[in-house]
Design an enzyme around this catalytic site. Structure first.
Site, short mmCIF file in Angstrom:
data_model
loop_
_atom_site.label_atom_id
_atom_site.label_comp_id
_atom_site.label_asym_id
_atom_site.label_seq_id
_atom_site.Cartn_x
_atom_site.Cartn_y
_atom_site.Cartn_z
N SER A 150 5.50 6.11 -4.36
CA SER A 150 6.53 7.10 -4.02
C SER A 150 7.37 6.57 -2.86
CB SER A 150 5.80 8.39 -3.62
OG SER A 150 6.66 9.30 -2.98
N GLY A 151 8.52 7.17 -2.67
CA GLY A 151 9.32 6.97 -1.46
C GLY A 151 9.60 5.51 -1.10
N ILE A 152 9.36 5.18 0.16
CA ILE A 152 9.70 3.86 0.69
C ILE A 152 8.90 2.75 0.00
CG2 ILE A 152 9.58 2.43 2.79
CD1 ILE A 152 10.07 5.12 4.39
N GLY A 153 7.60 3.01 -0.24
CA GLY A 153 6.76 1.99 -0.87
C GLY A 153 7.21 1.69 -2.28
N TYR A 187 0.75 12.04 14.97
CA TYR A 187 1.45 11.07 14.10
C TYR A 187 2.12 9.99 14.94
CZ TYR A 187 4.94 9.36 10.72
OH TYR A 187 5.72 8.58 9.91
N SER A 225 7.60 3.85 12.89
CA SER A 225 8.46 5.04 12.77
C SER A 225 9.30 5.24 14.02
CB SER A 225 7.63 6.30 12.55
OG SER A 225 8.48 7.44 12.60
N THR A 239 0.86 -1.19 0.00
CA THR A 239 0.00 0.00 0.00
C THR A 239 0.89 1.24 0.00
OG1 THR A 239 -0.23 0.20 2.41
CG2 THR A 239 -1.80 -1.26 1.27
N GLY A 240 0.48 2.26 -0.74
CA GLY A 240 1.31 3.45 -0.87
C GLY A 240 2.59 3.14 -1.62
N GLY A 241 2.44 2.57 -2.80
CA GLY A 241 3.62 2.13 -3.56
C GLY A 241 4.02 3.06 -4.68
N1 NAP Z 1 10.26 9.41 5.23
C1 NAP Z 1 10.44 9.25 6.54
O1 NAP Z 1 11.31 9.89 7.15
C2 NAP Z 1 9.58 8.27 7.30
C3 NAP Z 1 9.99 7.88 8.58
C4 NAP Z 1 9.22 6.95 9.28
C5 NAP Z 1 8.08 6.43 8.71
N2 NAP Z 1 7.69 6.85 7.47
C6 NAP Z 1 6.47 6.26 6.92
O2 NAP Z 1 6.77 5.65 5.69
C7 NAP Z 1 5.55 5.53 4.92
C8 NAP Z 1 5.83 5.98 3.50
O3 NAP Z 1 6.18 7.34 3.51
P1 NAP Z 1 7.34 7.96 2.60
O4 NAP Z 1 8.33 8.58 3.51
O5 NAP Z 1 7.80 6.97 1.60
O6 NAP Z 1 6.55 9.18 1.93
P2 NAP Z 1 6.04 9.47 0.44
O7 NAP Z 1 7.19 9.52 -0.48
O8 NAP Z 1 5.18 10.66 0.57
O9 NAP Z 1 5.16 8.18 0.07
C9 NAP Z 1 3.91 7.95 0.67
C10 NAP Z 1 3.16 6.91 -0.12
O10 NAP Z 1 1.94 6.60 0.56
C11 NAP Z 1 0.85 6.85 -0.32
N3 NAP Z 1 -0.31 7.31 0.44
C12 NAP Z 1 -0.40 8.35 1.28
N4 NAP Z 1 -1.64 8.45 1.78
C13 NAP Z 1 -2.34 7.41 1.25
C14 NAP Z 1 -3.66 6.95 1.38
N5 NAP Z 1 -4.55 7.57 2.16
N6 NAP Z 1 -4.03 5.85 0.67
C15 NAP Z 1 -3.16 5.21 -0.13
N7 NAP Z 1 -1.89 5.60 -0.30
C16 NAP Z 1 -1.49 6.69 0.39
C17 NAP Z 1 1.36 7.88 -1.31
O11 NAP Z 1 0.64 7.80 -2.51
P3 NAP Z 1 -0.43 8.90 -2.99
O12 NAP Z 1 -0.11 10.16 -2.26
O13 NAP Z 1 -0.21 8.94 -4.45
O14 NAP Z 1 -1.73 8.32 -2.61
C18 NAP Z 1 2.78 7.39 -1.51
O15 NAP Z 1 2.82 6.31 -2.39
C19 NAP Z 1 4.50 6.35 5.67
O16 NAP Z 1 3.68 5.47 6.42
C20 NAP Z 1 5.34 7.21 6.60
O17 NAP Z 1 4.63 7.59 7.75
C21 NAP Z 1 8.42 7.74 6.75
#
Ligand code: NAP
Length: 250
Positions: free
Chosen positions: A16-19, A150, A137, A12-14
């Site tokens: 961008s970023g980590i996904g 958060y 996180s 899920t959330g694939g």
């Molecule tokens: N980056 C960090 O420092 C960090 C640290 C700890 C944890 N995290 C966690 O890692 C996860 C991924 O975040 P990221 O850092 O990779 O950020 P990101 O680059 O913004 O990616 C977020 C991904 O989640 C999707 N998404 C967001 N809201 C959604 C929803 N309601 N339904 C379906 N998809 C959704 C986005 O797709 P769309 O917007 O296109 O829907 C995107 O694919 C999150 O759970 C975040 O809390 C991140």
């Protein structure tokens, strides 16, 4: 490079970023990946970038109707799945006096309700021996200013790992979490922070990371791939931190 050969994964959330980095790594390791995102255009774009082992579904992890129809949409692609990575999410920041009900609901809907019902709905599709990975996180360990909602939502996800681990053991499905530290993604886009506040947050965090940098999403992906693989066959109900040592080491 074939740790996940012949496996089918949902991320899920694939988009961008980590996904997205995890989708790339799963595919490199032989899996077929079904990824989700909220926006048709970015789902289509990601699937076309990732190639023929990728499929996409538009599904909002914060919307109950989407959560309830996800399994049917996945089944139309594959009747069974081996791996589920519940990663969709974002972090919104505000000091306690500025937290609104909308802010609270938005975060808990996606991170807590979204995670719980994604696991519930995908479980009937999961094969015995399957692996579920949740995204938590580092923020739950550090008392970071402005992150109360958060952080509380991610702490709830940590709690789900333990309860689900006891419930899923009988089905021989493993569940674990990967806890990212600061990772360079689009994470700050929906954070509610101004460019100045983002700069200050980065300046506050980096000196506390023993490896003195933000991590890359590919570095988180490697840990998720490991937990998804048979190499992690006796790892269950725990969390792997991918955070450069932040915040345990001074
Ligand atoms: N980056 C960090 O420092 C960090 C640290 C700890 C944890 N995290 C966690 O890692 C996860 C991924 O975040 P990221 O850092 O990779 O950020 P990101 O680059 O913004 O990616 C977020 C991904 O989640 C999707 N998404 C967001 N809201 C959604 C929803 N309601 N339904 C379906 N998809 C959704 C986005 O797709 P769309 O917007 O296109 O829907 C995107 O694919 C999150 O759970 C975040 O809390 C991140």
């Amino acid at each position: 490079m074939d740790q996940l050969k012949n496996k089918v994964a949902v991320i899920t959330g694939g988009t961008s970023g980590i996904g997205k980095a995890t989708a790339v790594d799963f595919i490199k390791n032989g899996a077929v990946v079904i990824l989700t995102g909220r926006i048709q255009g970015s789902v289509d774009q990601t699937v076309s970038e990732l190639g023929k082992q990728a499929r996409g579904i538009v599904s909002d992890a914060g919307k109950m109707s989407d959560l309830m129809s996800l399994s049917q949409k996945v089944q139309a692609i594959s009747p069974k799945i081996d791996i589920l990575y519940v990663n969709a999410g974002f972090g919104k920041y505000a000091p306690i006096q500025d937290i609104s009900e909308e802010h609270f609901d938005e975060q808990f809907n996606v991170l807590v309700k979204g995670t719980l019902f994604t696991v519930q709905q995908m479980l009937p599709l999961m094969k015995e021996g399957g692996s579920i990975i949740l995204n938590t996180s580092v923020v739950t360990e550090i008392g970071m200013p402005n992150s109360s909602v958060y952080s509380a939502a991610k702490a709830a996800v940590q709690s789900l790992v333990k309860t689900f681990a006891s419930e899923l053991a009988a089905k021989k499905i493993r569940i674990n979490a990967v806890s990212p530290g600061p990772i360079e993604t689009n994470y700050f886009d929906r954070s509610n922070l101004s460019p100045e506040q983002i700069k200050n947050t980065v300046a506050y965090v980096i000196p506390q990371v023993p490896l003195a940098r933000f991590g890359q999403p590919e570095e988180v992906a490697k840990a998720v791939t490991f937990l998804a693989s048979d190499g992690a066959s006796f790892i269950h109900g725990t969390e792997i931190s991918v955070d450069g040592g932040f915040p345990r080491i001074k």
